[in-house]
Design an enzyme around this catalytic site. Structure first.
Site, short mmCIF file in Angstrom:
data_model
loop_
_atom_site.label_atom_id
_atom_site.label_comp_id
_atom_site.label_asym_id
_atom_site.label_seq_id
_atom_site.Cartn_x
_atom_site.Cartn_y
_atom_site.Cartn_z
CE LYS A 52 -4.00 1.81 2.84
NZ LYS A 52 -4.81 1.45 3.99
CB SER A 58 -8.12 3.48 3.22
OG SER A 58 -7.31 2.96 4.46
CB SER A 75 -7.86 0.61 6.50
OG SER A 75 -8.64 1.75 6.71
#
EC number: 6.3.5.7
Lengths: 465, 545
Positions: free
Chosen positions: B76, B171, B195
């Site tokens: 990420k 997210s 997330s």
């Protein structure tokens, strides 16, 4: 600390609080592994954390914690077994993270005290012991250095942070004794003791003047202008800045142990033992002073002087070790003669031309009545010239030995009395000062080699006979 | 090969059935074909190929570093990667190239994993849809599954083929899409309020959140320091355990990692029977907003445990209803603090104004942050004001303690693991998702996941079944602090049961390429992949943002 009201203004009392920023002597910084070194090129000792790169985390430096505990113990503080770290937020170019990590809520040490001496009395020779309260000691991250370049309207930032200086902020207020404390102002960034004192004096007077003229004191920050010798308001902000304190989430509470609370089998690398640190402390000044007074019978103010000059105590103790002379004599010679010479030439103890051994030898000569004290002073002056001669050598070179021969001295006294009948007459009339004149004359004749006390004794004997 | 699990591919590499370079190239090729998903912000092609080359040498010399050697992974884009742009999907860090690797990234690289690229997210990980970053939203690969497309064709409202694509959740949506679309075998996400678990559930993946303090946060650009953890997204539980084994452990650079020795390596035993297990069902999690499909699956899962001999109890987590507001106060406060360093001076975006430092700060931060981030900063600063601190921040901390205690009490009453939904429903179409603002969505979507972060517990989302729309639904298991191994063991058992159920339904013959009992070759996965390749042909001309 509360100062006494100044002369002529009996109705005012001032309260001063000092916030002292002192850099810990360590190899690396408080929260990052980067080095601490004076005079390194700008931004050459900056780790990723120091530059506040995103994702970096603070790691507590063990040595700094130990130093804080030692400081706390030396200042008679209570060491908090658990202390916390907080973030203090404000935007400034030398604070890259936008906050400073400090210990606002629960610092590492609280409620201490420091005794010190204030010189008073005639010739500032009297030392009055005083005590100041230490509210707390907290570990705190230092900000970077800002260099303002007004010419180019820019500010240069150095994130090395090895300032190496003491920085003091003074909080000052005045009030009438018996009434509540007044509004305080903060005078920031004072770098020397002298300017600190000036700034405080100025600010106290300014506040008194302001209040006596019906004005009011604003709770504000002021800076001290060295050239003008006055404080001036710094911020034009409405109200005080809110630092939005928040616990530092990346540092767990700092837990310290002592001998009783230390868990069994704890890894010594992972824990800090307050009692162990206490044992590593050197003898504290107040203890040393007390010991000096007890052991050597000196006055308290002497002990203050001995400790306040770097290296003087060690010098003193080395002389004591090597001489047979009485401690009181040593004290007197070290504090009066030796220190006097140093001050006159603005030298540090380490730069002294006279070694402890030399002084010890000199004092031995005096003690064994080989020389008179006047002669000793002469020898000292010679030693100071750094010609590499020992006291013994100087004495024999300059023939400063005390006159041993009582018979010769009696003869001399006799001839002196004959030579100055007028003085003898004065003496017989009862004039006490006349004898000193006679003693002086005899002494001169012996080139100061005779002991004045002996001269006096002989003369008195002759006169009475 | 791309459809296999990490464990299977690792075995294949060791046996020489495929080389790291071949594997790397296949993944890179698929990344290109699935570009329209917008899962990747940066594809580190050169880096990956070089790493593959080195891995190959090691395999040739019989010196492989372990299970992760030669395995393509994605990270990420809020993890610091040395020499590779790290943006957090924000203008503030566009062009920022860190000089160091996050500890977890370094650990993966030390194990020989191949870094395929940095994945897309909500700006600074603030969001539950992966829709609010500067590089645009991430598309859920399941939007292109045959089943889903067929169901949508029945919908007269859809204007064109791609107007009703689904969100991945967030997210860590980019990481989820990357794994779900078979472009890599594992991905790192982050988890602050769900997330990692949320997009895992929406993309049919295993999403694992480790105990706070188990895995280092050094190099993870923080959202909420006291709640963030690195998260792991994989296709099956065993894979997650392999990755966790590489990542777990104390880090001297992160003072919030624990020093107690962890049982390494993370080998998951296969639970033979669950008769000694006690599953807790928190009653406060049964809320009206929960979709009937998820509720039904949750109930079936509980029944499954019971039918296999486990004890299933209802428990109470009484402060659940306060957790959203508590989270909001604490999260925004830490955000306000963490974002203070972004002032344009040392790194990142700097505006053109140089009239004064203050003016520069203001413009830089306005230009650098989106309104979600700015909104949270303003809220957070409000809560941290001297006059508000006691009433908001301290109160929220106290409530947080109560919430954490709820879990402690539940576990102390004999429960080993809690079973809850992960999300309210399956993934929703983007056009529907954006009807509500980020804050509203986050508050809704985090409801089952965020209390876990407040308590610092481990949790994992496991894909359970497909909805009527053909979209994945996951369920969440929550474990005791630092009992990550036990949690994953239970999750693995459950995963196996789910497979058996699916097999029993006779879908195996129809859809499996190979007779393998692994969840990755579940009915829709193969279909999904075929459809993606098919759709790629249709989408090459479209400009997908």
């Amino acid at each position: 600390m509360t100062q006494k009201p100044r002369k002529g203004e009996h109705k005012w009392a001032a309260v001063v609080g000092l916030e002292i920023h002192a850099q810990i002597s360590s190899n690396s910084k408080l929260f990052s592994g980067s080095q601490v070194r004076f005079s390194a090129p700008p931004n050459s000792l900056v780790s990723f954390f120091d530059a506040s790169l995103p994702g970096t985390l603070p790691v507590l430096n063990r040595r700094c914690v130990e130093a804080a505990v030692m400081t706390g113990l030396a200042l008679n503080c209570h060491i908090n077994k658990k202390s916390l770290f907080d973030r203090k937020h404000y935007f400034y170019a030398d604070l890259p993270a936008g906050y400073q990590i400090t210990q606002q809520r629960l610092p590492i040490a609280v409620n201490g005290s420091l005794t010190y001496g204030v010189c008073a009395g005639k010739k500032q020779s009297q030392v009055i012991p005083k005590t100041v309260r230490i509210k707390q000691i907290q570990l705190e991250q230092d900000s970077g250095k800002s260099l303002h370049d007004d010419l180019r309207s820019q500010t240069l930032i150095d994130l090395n942070r090895a300032e190496g200086q003491l920085r003091v902020d003074a909080n000052i207020s005045v009030h009438h004794p018996g009434e509540p404390l007044g509004v305080r102002t903060e005078v920031k960034n004072l770098n020397s003791i002298r300017f600190l004192a000036k700034a405080i004096d100025y600010e106290i007077q300014r506040q008194i003047n302001e209040l006596e003229n019906g004005g009011e004191i604003l709770n504000e920050t002021r800076s001290f202008h060295y050239q003008l010798g006055c404080t001036m308001s710094m911020r034009d902000k409405e109200g005080k800045q809110d630092y939005r304190f928040m616990p530092e989430p990346n540092l767990p509470p700092l837990v310290l142990y002592d001998a009783t609370s230390l868990p069994a089998g704890a890894d010594p690398q992972q824990v800090i033992n307050i009692d162990q640190i206490r044992e590593t402390l050197p003898e504290l000044p107040s203890v040393t002073r007390e010991r000096l007074v007890q052991q050597y019978g000196m006055l308290l103010e002497h002990s203050f002087t001995l400790l306040n000059e770097v290296g003087l105590l060690e010098f003193f103790q080395n002389v004591i070790k090597e001489t047979r002379a009485e401690p009181k004599k040593v004290t007197s010679w070290v504090l009066n003669t030796f220190l006097g010479y140093l001050k006159q030439q603005n030298l540090a103890v380490s730069e002294s031309p006279v070694t402890p051994s030399a002084l010890a030898e000199l004092l031995d000569l005096l003690d064994s009545r080989t020389i008179s004290s006047a002669a000793a002073k002469q020898v000292f002056e010679e030693l100071w010239k750094r010609e590499g001669k020992t006291p013994g050598q100087i004495v024999s070179e300059k023939q400063l030995e005390l006159m041993e021969d009582r018979g010769a001295l009696e003869q001399l006294c006799h001839s002196m009395m004959e030579a100055h009948p007028q003085v003898v007459m004065d003496l017989k009339k009862g004039n006490p000062r006349a004898i000193n004149k006679l003693i002086g004359l005899v002494r001169k004749a012996t080139q100061s080699r005779a002991d004045p006390a002996m001269i006096k004794e002989i003369l008195e004997k002759k006169l009475s006979s | 090969m791309l459809g296999r699990t990490l464990q299977e591919v690792s075995a294949a590499l060791k046996q020489g059935q495929i080389t790291p370079t071949e594997l790397c190239q296949k993944c890179l090729s698929l990344i290109k074909k699935t570009k329209f998903l917008n899962a990747y912000i940066t594809v580190s092609e050169e880096v990956a190929l070089k790493q593959a080359e080195e891995s190959e040498k090691r395999y040739k010399n019989g010196q492989s570093l372990g299970d992760l050697d030669g395995i393509p992974v994605a990270v990420k884009d809020n993890f610091s990667t040395s020499g590779i742009e790290t943006t957090c999907a924000s203008n503030m860090l566009k062009g920022y190239i860190p000089p160091y690797n996050a500890t977890v990234v370094q650990k993966l690289l030390d194990q020989g994993a191949l870094l395929m690229g940095k994945t897309n997210l909500d700006e600074f990980a603030m969001g539950s849809g992966s829709t609010d970053g500067i590089f645009g939203p991430v598309k859920n690969p399941w939007s292109y599954s045959k089943q889903y497309r067929e169901k949508r064709k029945q919908n007269p409202h859809s204007k064109n083929e791609d107007s009703d694509w689904l969100i991945t959740g967030g997210s860590s949506g980019g990481s989820a899409a990357a794994v779900s679309a078979f472009t890599c075998y594992a991905a790192l996400g982050s988890d602050t309020g769900g997330s990692t678990r949320n997009p895992a559930a929406h993309c049919g993946l295993v999403g694992f959140k480790p105990s706070y303090g188990l895995v280092s946060r050094h190099g993870l650009i923080p959202l909420v320091n006291s709640m963030d953890v690195p998260g792991i997204l994989t296709r099956c539980v065993d894979d997650a355990a392999i990755v966790l084994g590489a990542l777990a452990g104390p880090d001297p650079k992160d003072s919030t990692t624990v020093h107690d020795p962890i049982n390494k390596p993370f080998m998951l035993p296969s639970l033979a029977d669950v008769s000694k297990l006690c599953i807790g069902i928190p009653k406060e999690y049964l809320i009206p907003e929960l979709s009937s499909e998820v509720r039904s699956l949750w109930s079936k899962a509980a029944d499954l445990f019971e039918s296999e001999g486990a004890k299933v109890l209802e428990v109470s987590l009484p402060h659940t209803s306060y957790s959203i507001v508590c989270y909001h106060v604490l999260c925004t406060s830490e955000v306000a603090s963490n974002m203070a360093r972004f002032d344009g001076l040392q790194y990142g975006h700097r505006c053109d104004i140089n009239v004064s430092t203050e003016a520069m700060y203001a413009a830089t931060r306005r230009e650098g942050f989106n309104d979600v981030v700015r909104g949270r900063i303003l809220s957070g600063n409000f809560f941290l004001l001297k006059e508000n601190y006691e009433n908001y921040f301290v109160k929220a901390q106290k409530v947080r303690r109560l919430i954490a205690n709820d879990f402690v009490n539940a576990f102390n009453s004999g429960v080993d693991v809690l079973l809850t939904p992960t999300t309210l429903s399956e993934a929703v179409p983007y056009l529907e998702f954006i009807k509500e603002d980020n804050r509203t969505r986050s508050a809704q979507d985090d409801i089952f996941t965020q209390a876990v972060n407040m308590a610092g517990l481990p949790a994992v989302s496991i894909p359970v079944a497909l909805s009527n729309q053909g979209l994945p639904i996951g369920l969440q298991f929550i474990g005791r602090a630092f009992c990550d191994q036990q949690l994953l063991t239970v999750a693995k058992w459950f995963e196996k049961q789910v497979m058996h159920v699916l097999c029993k339904k006779g879908e195996k013959e129809k859809h499996y390429k190979r007779k393998k009992k692994s969840l990755v070759t579940s009915p829709s996965d193969i279909t999904l992949r075929n459809n993606i390749e098919e759709l790629h042909g249709q989408n090459t001309k479209k400009e997908i943002k």
